[in-house]
Each structure stands twice: as C-alpha cells, then as structure tokens.
Design a protein around this motif. Structure first.
Motif, short mmCIF file in Angstrom:
data_model
loop_
_atom_site.label_atom_id
_atom_site.label_comp_id
_atom_site.label_asym_id
_atom_site.label_seq_id
_atom_site.Cartn_x
_atom_site.Cartn_y
_atom_site.Cartn_z
N ALA A 129 14.81 68.94 -48.18
CA ALA A 129 14.35 70.22 -48.73
C ALA A 129 14.77 70.38 -50.19
CB ALA A 129 14.89 71.38 -47.90
N HIS A 130 15.86 69.72 -50.58
CA HIS A 130 16.36 69.80 -51.96
C HIS A 130 16.47 68.39 -52.55
CE1 HIS A 130 17.86 73.45 -49.92
NE2 HIS A 130 17.51 74.03 -51.06
N PRO A 131 15.35 67.80 -52.95
CA PRO A 131 15.40 66.43 -53.45
C PRO A 131 16.14 66.31 -54.79
CG PRO A 131 13.19 67.32 -53.68
CD PRO A 131 13.99 68.32 -52.92
N ASP A 132 16.32 67.44 -55.49
CA ASP A 132 17.03 67.37 -56.76
C ASP A 132 18.53 67.12 -56.56
OD1 ASP A 132 17.07 69.87 -55.52
OD2 ASP A 132 17.66 70.88 -57.38
N LYS A 133 19.04 67.33 -55.35
CA LYS A 133 20.45 67.08 -55.07
C LYS A 133 20.72 65.62 -54.70
CE LYS A 133 21.71 71.74 -53.71
NZ LYS A 133 22.29 72.58 -52.66
N ILE A 134 19.66 64.86 -54.47
CA ILE A 134 19.82 63.44 -54.15
C ILE A 134 19.95 62.69 -55.47
CG2 ILE A 134 18.78 61.42 -53.08
CD1 ILE A 134 17.29 63.33 -51.22
N ARG A 135 21.06 62.00 -55.62
CA ARG A 135 21.32 61.29 -56.87
C ARG A 135 21.24 59.79 -56.62
NH1 ARG A 135 25.53 65.52 -57.49
NH2 ARG A 135 24.64 66.97 -58.98
N SER A 136 20.85 59.07 -57.64
CA SER A 136 20.77 57.62 -57.52
C SER A 136 22.18 57.04 -57.52
CB SER A 136 19.95 57.04 -58.67
OG SER A 136 20.59 57.34 -59.89
N PRO A 137 22.35 55.88 -56.89
CA PRO A 137 23.69 55.28 -56.87
C PRO A 137 24.10 54.80 -58.25
CG PRO A 137 22.09 53.80 -55.89
CD PRO A 137 21.38 55.09 -56.17
#
Length: 177
Positions: A129-137
């Motif tokens: 629901a919040h893809p902006d909180k997913i960060r790349s490794p």
C-alpha cells in the motif's frame, strides 16, 4: 520351550531396521533453510544406501541444497548402529508441503521411514500500500580510517607502556644482587 517360541517374534521385531525422519523446524519463511534429519537403526556392518534426490528436489517446491556426511553411532556393544544424515532444504513458494516417506536401502532391502512430516513455508509480509517506503538494498559502507595525531599518540603511548613493563619484568626477574 513354549516361552522360547513366543520370544522369537519379539526378538526379531526388536532387531528390525528402522528409518526415522525429523525436521528441525515445522515452519519457515520463503528462502530460509531447514534441516531434515534421517536416522537409520540397523545391524552393525549393514550396507546402507541413503537417498540421493534426483534433480535436488525432495518434492515439487522443496529443494535439497546440501547433504551432510553420514554419522555413525555404535549401540549394544557394537551389534547395532545408528546412521544419521542431514539434508538442508529450502523453498521459494509459500505453501504447506507434505514430505513423503523416505526410502533407504539396507542390505539390498528397501525400508520406508516410519513417520511423515509436513513443512509450512510462509511469505514475508510486504506493505504494497506504501511503495514509497520500500527502499532498494544498499551495499556495505566502509568508513575511512585516518591516522590522526590522537590515534598515533595513543598507539605510541601503548607501545611505550608495553616496553616499560617488559623492561621491568626482565629487570625484576634477574636473581643477581
């Protein structure tokens, strides 16, 4: 004599070949590893052939990553032995996998494991629901090491103290008057 005839089937049953299977965890997350322990109780000197899973899959969806060496434990003054081998398993799809009975060949005779296990593979929860909180490794960050005058002076002081202690030890351990 009748008692001897009754005891023979019991003694034969006690000397049966037994194959046990156990998992060190009944549930895991996708991509984690779990160990399957295969224990075989048989007469000493028996030729035992452990399974080599074709295509490195135990069942569809469960992969065999590694096999340990066979560990031998003698029992009953060397009359029987327990052979143990561990298999490292992993899975990448979430499901409940029913692991089949495992077949071991003992002295040319096929013996199935007594117990059947199941392995539950859970997914890792992802907040879609919040893809902006997913960060790349990110890779490891190495902090630069700089020889400052403070670090250099502390090292020199430490070496001086070690030299002084060594000198005192040699001087005080000398037995001459």
């Amino acid at each position: 004599q009748q008692r001897g005839l009754l005891m023979t089937p019991l003694m034969a049953r006690a000397q049966q070949d037994v194959v046990d299977v156990s998992l060190d965890a009944a549930a895991m997350r996708v991509g984690e590893q779990v160990h399957l322990r295969l224990r075989v109780s048989c007469p000493s000197g028996a030729v035992v052939r452990f399974p080599e899973f074709p295509g490195d899959t135990l069942v569809t969806g469960v992969e065999v990553l590694d096999r340990s060496k066979i560990d031998t434990l003698p029992l009953n003054a060397g009359n029987r032995q327990i052979l143990t081998r561990e298999y490292t398993l992993t899975a990448f799809d979430s499901a409940v996998y029913r692991l089949p009975q495992i077949e071991v060949v003992i002295n040319g005779r096929k013996v199935l494991s007594r117990n059947v296990s199941a392995l539950k593979v859970n997914t890792v929860p992802v907040d879609t629901a919040h893809p902006d909180k997913i960060r790349s490794p990110k890779g490891p960050v190495e902090a630069p090491f700089v020889w400052t005058t403070r670090v250099l002076s502390l090292c020199l002081l430490l070496w001086g103290m070690v030299a002084a202690l060594l000198f005192l030890f040699v001087r005080l351990s000398d037995r001459r008057p």
